[in-house]
Each structure stands twice: as structure tokens, then as C-alpha cells.
Design a protein around this motif. Structure first.
Motif, PDB file in Angstrom:
ATOM      1  N   ARG A 186       0.850  -1.189   0.000  1.00 54.21           N
ATOM      2  CA  ARG A 186       0.000   0.000   0.000  1.00 54.21           C
ATOM      3  C   ARG A 186       0.884   1.236   0.000  1.00 54.21           C
ATOM      4  O   ARG A 186       1.905   1.280   0.692  1.00 54.21           O
ATOM      5  CB  ARG A 186      -0.909  -0.001   1.229  1.00 54.21           C
ATOM      6  N   HIS A 187       0.484   2.241  -0.781  1.00 57.38           N
ATOM      7  CA  HIS A 187       1.234   3.485  -0.816  1.00 57.38           C
ATOM      8  C   HIS A 187       0.266   4.651  -0.948  1.00 57.38           C
ATOM      9  O   HIS A 187      -0.532   4.700  -1.882  1.00 57.38           O
ATOM     10  CB  HIS A 187       2.225   3.505  -1.983  1.00 57.38           C
ATOM     11  N   ARG A 188       0.355   5.584  -0.032  1.00 55.73           N
ATOM     12  CA  ARG A 188      -0.503   6.760  -0.051  1.00 55.73           C
ATOM     13  C   ARG A 188       0.212   7.879  -0.794  1.00 55.73           C
ATOM     14  O   ARG A 188       1.294   8.319  -0.389  1.00 55.73           O
ATOM     15  CB  ARG A 188      -0.854   7.190   1.366  1.00 55.73           C
ATOM     16  N   ASP A 191      -3.776  12.946   0.200  1.00 51.02           N
ATOM     17  CA  ASP A 191      -4.984  12.701   0.977  1.00 51.02           C
ATOM     18  C   ASP A 191      -6.134  12.148   0.145  1.00 51.02           C
ATOM     19  O   ASP A 191      -7.146  11.699   0.685  1.00 51.02           O
ATOM     20  CB  ASP A 191      -5.427  13.976   1.701  1.00 51.02           C
ATOM     21  N   THR A 194      -4.616   6.669  -3.184  1.00 57.26           N
ATOM     22  CA  THR A 194      -3.914   5.586  -2.508  1.00 57.26           C
ATOM     23  C   THR A 194      -3.778   4.399  -3.449  1.00 57.26           C
ATOM     24  O   THR A 194      -4.753   3.972  -4.069  1.00 57.26           O
ATOM     25  CB  THR A 194      -4.672   5.135  -1.241  1.00 57.26           C
ATOM     26  N   GLU A 196      -3.045   0.366  -3.873  1.00 60.59           N
ATOM     27  CA  GLU A 196      -3.165  -0.873  -3.107  1.00 60.59           C
ATOM     28  C   GLU A 196      -2.855  -2.056  -4.007  1.00 60.59           C
ATOM     29  O   GLU A 196      -3.260  -2.095  -5.176  1.00 60.59           O
ATOM     30  CB  GLU A 196      -4.581  -1.023  -2.545  1.00 60.59           C
ATOM     31  N   ARG A 209      -6.947   4.079  -5.759  1.00 60.49           N
ATOM     32  CA  ARG A 209      -8.215   4.567  -5.211  1.00 60.49           C
ATOM     33  C   ARG A 209      -8.179   6.086  -5.082  1.00 60.49           C
ATOM     34  O   ARG A 209      -7.192   6.674  -4.628  1.00 60.49           O
ATOM     35  CB  ARG A 209      -8.495   3.933  -3.854  1.00 60.49           C
TER      36      ARG A 209
END
Length: 291
Positions: A186-188, A191, A194, A196, A209
Motif C-alpha cells: 500500500r502506498h498513499r 490525501d 492511494t 493498493e 483509489r
């Protein structure tokens, strides 16, 4: 094409190609001829050509603008690439950069490039040929590459394979330029965005996402090649490397999309290309097309 607006985000499709690609029974071998025929009223002509029984698909890049950031999701085939395994992609000449410019996106504007997975038709415009050398096409961008796919391509040694050439011309140059980040699980990004992991199509396949002011979308890459896989999520494309894992990832992503009202945006849908999905028995249905 009019952009899709979700919350504060603007989504633009930049399409290089759309048309018949390969026989439908080849692209999604688990889907019966009856299924294609029973759904002809909405699959044709954008997703299936009944006259030739051909799968209709697109090569396209999605642009996301949000919070001052410009993100590209997948970059197509590229120009002048050696792709000995893929006649459709070998030495192809396209015009993605011109199409991006027509949409108001210059190479230096791009902050982030997301490769949902590292297949030849998703990474080609990562780079351009400058004086005989492959260099990053987007000089200010951070390229987000799935670590599992990178590792597999880095180990490719067969000069007669797509993977060998793809690593050399589309992946390694951005890594050597210091513009690549390898990620897993997972990497954001910020805000709103993201990444996945959604493995199976490739070991590193992922979804992106988007969530902005209560509205959501999920860019699913090649989890879906055709809308018939929405009806029958257990059916994989012929390109899925781990069939069981790919089907599990597809089901999980569609379940969440239906339950959380995420707009589903695949990489290769022709014509109508972004769908709202709803549960329908053991599968799902398309309740609305966004574009």
C-alpha cells in the motif's frame, strides 16, 4: 471528451486507440459464446464486434487533477519499441504526448506517473527517445512502480522477450534517472489517492483509489479487460499470470466498489469506459456508465 468530476478531482481520458483487438474467446476464455450474445445490446459495438466475434478494447491513459497535482495512470505502448512477443505493439508509432497536450497537459506538468502494473501496454510512454537514448518522458514526475513486477523484469535475460526490452527502454531509464519509487502492499500518494496491491494479473498488479469529498473511484488496471468480467468475476483474461489470485483480487475490488459506490475505471474498456457496478446474484451488473 468531457472530464469526469468527482468531488474536487477532475479525471480525463486520453485515448490513443480503440478497435477490435483479438477474438473474444481468446481474450476472456472462460466466458461462453452465449454470454456475449445475450449481452449484445450493451456490449456492441464499444466492447464487442458481433460480426467478427472480436474483443474491442482501447489503449488509453487517465489523467487525474486534484489539489494542484497532475497524475497519469498508465502510459500505453510508446513509440519505436522492440516487442517481439506482441505484434500489435512492436515498433508502434502513437501520439500520446500530442494528445496529452491537446488535453492541456505538458510533460513538465506531470507530478506523478502510476504504472498499475508493468506490462508493455502500460509503461511505454514512461520514456522517450532522445538522441538515441531512452529518457523519462515526464521530467518532473515521480514514477510509482510495483516492486514485485520490477523484480521479475529485472531478472529477465531473454533478449527475444518483451520483458527484457521493456525493462531496458521503459523501466530502467526512470530508475537510473532517480525518478522511480518501488512500492509494495500500500502506498498513499496524498490525501485523495492511494495505491493498493491487487495481485494476480501480474505479481505486482495494483489499483489506485481516489476519494474526494465523499465521492470515490478505483482505477483497476487490467483486473478487468472486458465488461463481461463484471458479470462473471471468476473469469480471467488470457494475460492473467496467476489465475486464482487474479480472480480473488477482481472479486474483492468489485465487492468494495459495489458496496462503497466507487466508480470503476479499467485500463482498456472501449467506448463507455467507466462504470458504476452493483451486486447482481453471484456477480455484478453495470448500473450506469460515466463516460
Amino acid at each position: 471528451m468531457e472530464p469526469i468530476v468527482l468531488g474536487d478531482a477532475e479525471i480525463i481520458r486520453v485515448r490513443e486507440f480503440q478497435g477490435p483487438f483479438t477474438p473474444a474467446p481468446v481474450i476472456v476464455p472462460g466466458v461462453t459464446a452465449a454470454t456475449w450474445k445475450e449481452n449484445e445490446d450493451w456490449l456492441a459495438p464499444d466492447h464487442w464486434d458481433p460480426a467478427t466475434d472480436s474483443y474491442v478494447g482501447a489503449l488509453q491513459t487517465w489523467v487525474i487533477r486534484h489539489g494542484g497535482r497532475t497524475v497519469l495512470v498508465d502510459t500505453g505502448v510508446g513509440n519505436g519499441r522492440e516487442r517481439p512477443d506482441s505484434p500489435h505493439f512492436h515498433q508502434r508509432q502513437g501520439d500520446l504526448l500530442a494528445l496529452l497536450a491537446a488535453a492541456g497537459v505538458q510533460p513538465e506538468d506531470v507530478d506523478t506517473v502510476v504504472n498499475t502494473h508493468l506490462h508493455a501496454d502500460h509503461v511505454g510512454w514512461n520514456t522517450v527517445d532522445r538522441d538515441g537514448a531512452w529518457v523519462p518522458a515526464f521530467p518532473n514526475a515521480l514514477y510509482l512502480l510495483p516492486a514485485a513486477d520490477f523484480a521479475g523484469l529485472e531478472a529477465a535475460t531473454d533478449p527475444q522477450s518483451d520483458g527484457y526490452h521493456m525493462f531496458a527502454d521503459s523501466i530502467l531509464p526512470v530508475r537510473q534517472a532517480g525518478q522511480a519509487m518501488l512500492w509494495e502492499d500500500r502506498h498513499r500518494i496524498d490525501d485523495a489517492l492511494t495505491l493498493e496491491a491487487a495481485p494476480g494479473h501480474t505479481p505486482g498488479s495494483s489499483v489506485l483509489r481516489l476519494a474526494s469529498r465523499g465521492e470515490r473511484a478505483v482505477f483497476v488496471g487490467d483486473l478487468l479487460h472486458s465488461p463481461v468480467q463484471i458479470l462473471h468475476p471468476s473469469c480471467n483474461s488470457c494475460f492473467c499470470e496467476d489465475q486464482q489470485q487474479a480472480a480473488a483480487s477482481r472479486l474483492r475490488v468489485l465487492e468494495r466498489a459495489a458496496d462503497q459506490r466507487e466508480l470503476v475505471i479499467p485500463a482498456h474498456f472501449g467506448g463507455s469506459a467507466a462504470a458504476e457496478v452493483r451486486r447482481a446474484g453471484s456477480g455484478f451488473s453495470v448500473s450506469r456508465w460515466a463516460v
